[in-house]
Design an enzyme around this catalytic site. Structure first.
Site, PDB file in Angstrom:
ATOM      1  N   ARG A 147      -2.352  13.281  -6.104  1.00 22.70           N
ATOM      2  CA  ARG A 147      -2.663  13.698  -7.459  1.00 22.70           C
ATOM      3  C   ARG A 147      -4.122  14.077  -7.654  1.00 22.70           C
ATOM      4  NH1 ARG A 147      -1.530   7.687 -10.218  1.00 22.70           N
ATOM      5  NH2 ARG A 147      -3.327   7.019  -9.089  1.00 22.70           N
ATOM      6  N   GLY A 161       1.031  -1.278  -0.017  1.00 21.50           N
ATOM      7  CA  GLY A 161       0.026  -0.214  -0.079  1.00 21.50           C
ATOM      8  C   GLY A 161       0.855   1.122   0.008  1.00 21.50           C
ATOM      9  N   ASP A 168      -5.545  -0.807 -16.723  1.00 20.00           N
ATOM     10  CA  ASP A 168      -5.929  -0.429 -15.729  1.00 20.00           C
ATOM     11  C   ASP A 168      -5.233   0.557 -15.705  1.00 20.00           C
ATOM     12  OD1 ASP A 168      -4.072  -2.763 -15.478  1.00 20.00           O
ATOM     13  OD2 ASP A 168      -3.543  -1.614 -13.521  1.00 20.00           O
TER      14      ASP A 168
HETATM   15  P1  AMP Z   1       0.379  -0.093 -11.552  1.00 20.59           P
HETATM   16  O1  AMP Z   1       0.513  -1.153 -12.868  1.00 20.59           O
HETATM   17  O2  AMP Z   1       1.924   0.187 -10.969  1.00 20.59           O
HETATM   18  O3  AMP Z   1      -0.407   1.041 -11.959  1.00 20.59           O
HETATM   19  O4  AMP Z   1      -0.344  -1.075 -10.395  1.00 20.59           O
HETATM   20  C1  AMP Z   1      -1.204  -2.235 -10.771  1.00 20.59           C
HETATM   21  C2  AMP Z   1      -1.911  -2.771  -9.482  1.00 20.59           C
HETATM   22  O5  AMP Z   1      -0.973  -3.072  -8.557  1.00 20.59           O
HETATM   23  C3  AMP Z   1      -3.013  -1.727  -8.984  1.00 20.59           C
HETATM   24  O6  AMP Z   1      -4.211  -2.307  -8.657  1.00 20.59           O
HETATM   25  C4  AMP Z   1      -2.188  -1.109  -7.965  1.00 20.59           C
HETATM   26  O7  AMP Z   1      -3.054  -0.342  -6.921  1.00 20.59           O
HETATM   27  C5  AMP Z   1      -1.466  -2.089  -7.243  1.00 20.59           C
HETATM   28  N1  AMP Z   1      -0.288  -1.689  -6.646  1.00 20.59           N
HETATM   29  C6  AMP Z   1       1.134  -1.424  -7.166  1.00 20.59           C
HETATM   30  N2  AMP Z   1       2.087  -1.217  -6.242  1.00 20.59           N
HETATM   31  C7  AMP Z   1       1.094  -1.440  -4.888  1.00 20.59           C
HETATM   32  C8  AMP Z   1       1.720  -1.353  -3.554  1.00 20.59           C
HETATM   33  N3  AMP Z   1       2.798  -1.199  -3.394  1.00 20.59           N
HETATM   34  N4  AMP Z   1       0.661  -1.603  -2.627  1.00 20.59           N
HETATM   35  C9  AMP Z   1      -0.600  -1.721  -3.002  1.00 20.59           C
HETATM   36  N5  AMP Z   1      -0.940  -2.125  -4.365  1.00 20.59           N
HETATM   37  C10 AMP Z   1      -0.018  -1.767  -5.258  1.00 20.59           C
HETATM   38 MG    MG Z   2      -1.982   1.568 -11.930  1.00 20.50          MG
END
Ligand code: AMP
Ligand code: MG
Length: 507
Positions: free
Chosen positions: A172, A122, A248
């Site tokens: 953001r 998180g 996403d």
């Molecule tokens: P991203 O491709 O980095 O935008 O993230 C892909 C998914 O992973 C999204 O659902 C993010 O919220 C989740 N995510 C990435 N890093 C973390 C983190 N450190 N803690 C929790 N969720 C994460």
């Molecule tokens: Mg993302």
């Protein structure tokens, strides 16, 4: 009291769309930087960060009266594969603010675990928070649609990535953070009621003209396709690689969102892969428009039940059902179809502007060889992309007497001379003045972009609790088309050590 009023906005959609929860507090929060331009969007001035509770609020330690924090649920395709449920795993929306500049969702990134964190913590690290913050504001200044960044708050709290780093929260702003993946989520669950509710929400709030269409949901898909095509042309023109174009991470509003392992081209390489984790090069620079189109197909697939259902034949006999499906697919294809022409048109317009050429009245193909040859040349010669365009603005259309700054970027000077000859001939054919062309080109070809090594220097200093370089870079990148002679060093070729920089999904 904040200078804005809040509205439920996304929260009005109901509990199937999100979970309400408070951010997780961070120890010893301190302000790294605040963008006064972004603060202005919320009606705050440059001193906003000195307000009582500002730092606590944007660290996630204090939930002000105007906030109603929540994390939203979405799904998506990651690297071409259906990934199922994802969601705001570390983003928490505080509120939707209404000011003269529009609705702004205020979202903390890195504010602790949510029901969508899966196996992750998180949190966001200082490094990636600085990169997202600077790039958001830099892209805005470049004229590229993007989420904005209000501030970064840092903490000593350790965060485990490849090494132990420290936590930060970047705040953001965007009119909406709805992604293609939000639609995919409800389609995958066959929750058509929620899917329709979400589509209606986006149309009514952001694309009301779609409501006038006989098929509003198809119009929505067409509108998103067009916005995405425009965005891709802008990314390509400015040399921006997103790095993780999963569905996403695709904004329904056509904004650049979720800055992770992004990069700006230094030496031009059409196949440049900015994300070290992208071993196949799925999201390489040259692939971005194609991938966007692929992602739009995922969105189309998700939206299709809305018009297939409207046909009223969804549950009919097998034959009628097949005919309805074929018709629905055809309608989806028709809504996606304008992407190609829109992208091609936007692409040519951007590059014509970068070359300082007048519009050809729709005869883009006439300038195609000039552009194709140029890309080929930049690619084989690995010419610095930003310096090339900036220096090109100052050559003479009469002869090569002013060529040196751009010519010197080429190993093969003869190859440059050959292309430059054709370019000069094209310039002379339209009989424009060099002074006017130079001015026009300098207004579209930036001198300053967020090169990796610039971000890296600011990150290293920030790790030593010196945040001045973040502010300095923010100031320079906020005026990317201005000369700013005192900042010349920020426009130079990357130093040798920059070649070793690797940026991965780890953030
Ligand atoms: P991203 O491709 O980095 O935008 O993230 C892909 C998914 O992973 C999204 O659902 C993010 O919220 C989740 N995510 C990435 N890093 C973390 C983190 N450190 N803690 C929790 N969720 C994460
Ligand atoms: Mg993302």
């Amino acid at each position: 009291m904040p200078p804005f009023v809040t509205a439920p906005g996304f929260a009005e959609l109901g509990s199937r769309f999100f979970t309400r929860l408070a951010p997780t507090p961070l120890p010893s929060p301190r302000l790294v930087s605040m963008s006064s331009a972004a603060a202005g969007l919320l009606g705050w001035d440059a001193h906003a960060a000195t307000q009582r509770n500002f730092i606590e609020t944007f660290a996630g330690n204090h939930v002000p009266g105007w906030a109603a924090p929540l994390a939203s649920v979405y799904s998506g395709h990651q690297f071409g594969v259906w990934a199922g449920q994802l969601g705001d795993g570390r983003a928490i929306r505080l509120a939707e603010a209404h000011t003269a500049t529009g609705p702004w969702e205020i979202q903390l990134k890195g504010a602790g675990m949510t029901p969508y964190s899966r196996m992750a913590d998180g949190r966001a690290v200082l490094r990636s928070s600085i990169r997202e913050y600077l790039c958001s504001e830099a892209m805005f200044a470049l004229g590229v649609p993007t989420s904005r960044a209000l501030c970064i708050v840092a903490s000593d709290a350790p965060v485990r990535r490849e090494t132990i780093e420290t936590a930060a929260v970047v705040t953001r702003l965007a009119p909406s953070f709805i992604r293609f993946g939000h639609f995919e989520h409800f389609a995958a669950r066959e929750d058509i009621g929620s899917l329709r509710q979400l589509a209606d929400f986006v149309i009514d709030r952001f694309m009301p003209e779609c409501r006038e269409d006989r098929q509003p949901y198809q119009a929505l898909l067409r509108e998103v396709s067009l916005r995405t095509a425009d965005l891709m042309a802008q990314w390509q023109a400015v040399g921006f690689c997103h790095g993780v174009m999963n569905t996403d991470n695709m904004s329904i509003l056509g904004l650049t969102i979720d800055y992770g392992p992004f990069g700006f081209l230094d030496a031009f390489d059409a196949n440049h892969i900015c994300n070290h984790s992208d071993t196949q090069g799925r999201y390489a620079y040259s692939q971005q428009p194609q991938v966007a189109f692929w992602n739009l197909h995922c969105l189309a697939q998700a939206l299709m039940p809305l018009w297939r259902e409207a046909d009223g034949k969804a549950d009919g006999e097998a034959e009628a059902g097949k005919a309805a499906t074929d018709a629905a697919v055809e309608a989806a294809r028709a809504a996606l179809d304008p992407f190609r022409a829109r992208y091609a048109g936007a692409f040519f317009q951007r590059y014509r502007d970068k070359l300082g050429l007048r519009p050809t009245g729709g005869r883009d193909e006439e300038d195609e060889p000039l552009l194709t040859d140029l890309f080929q040349l930049l690619h084989t010669q690995r010419v610095d992309y930003t310096l090339f365009w900036r220096n090109l603005a100052r050559i003479s259309s009469a002869d090569g007497s002013q060529d040196a700054p751009v010519r010197d970027l080429f190993m093969d000077r003869a190859a440059w001379d050959a292309w430059a000859g054709n370019y000069r001939a094209r310039l002379r054919a339209e009989d424009s003045s060099d002074a006017a062309r130079t001015a026009a080109m300098l207004a579209v070809n930036p001198k300053y972009v967020l090169r990796n090594h610039l971000a890296e220097t600011a990150i290293q200093r920030a790790r030593e609790n010196d945040y001045s370089e973040v502010d300095r870079l923010l100031a320079v990148l906020s005026h990317p088309f201005d000369e700013q002679p005192e900042a010349d060093a920020y426009a130079a070729l990357p130093p040798d050590w920059a070649a070793g920089l690797e940026v991965s999904c780890s953030s």
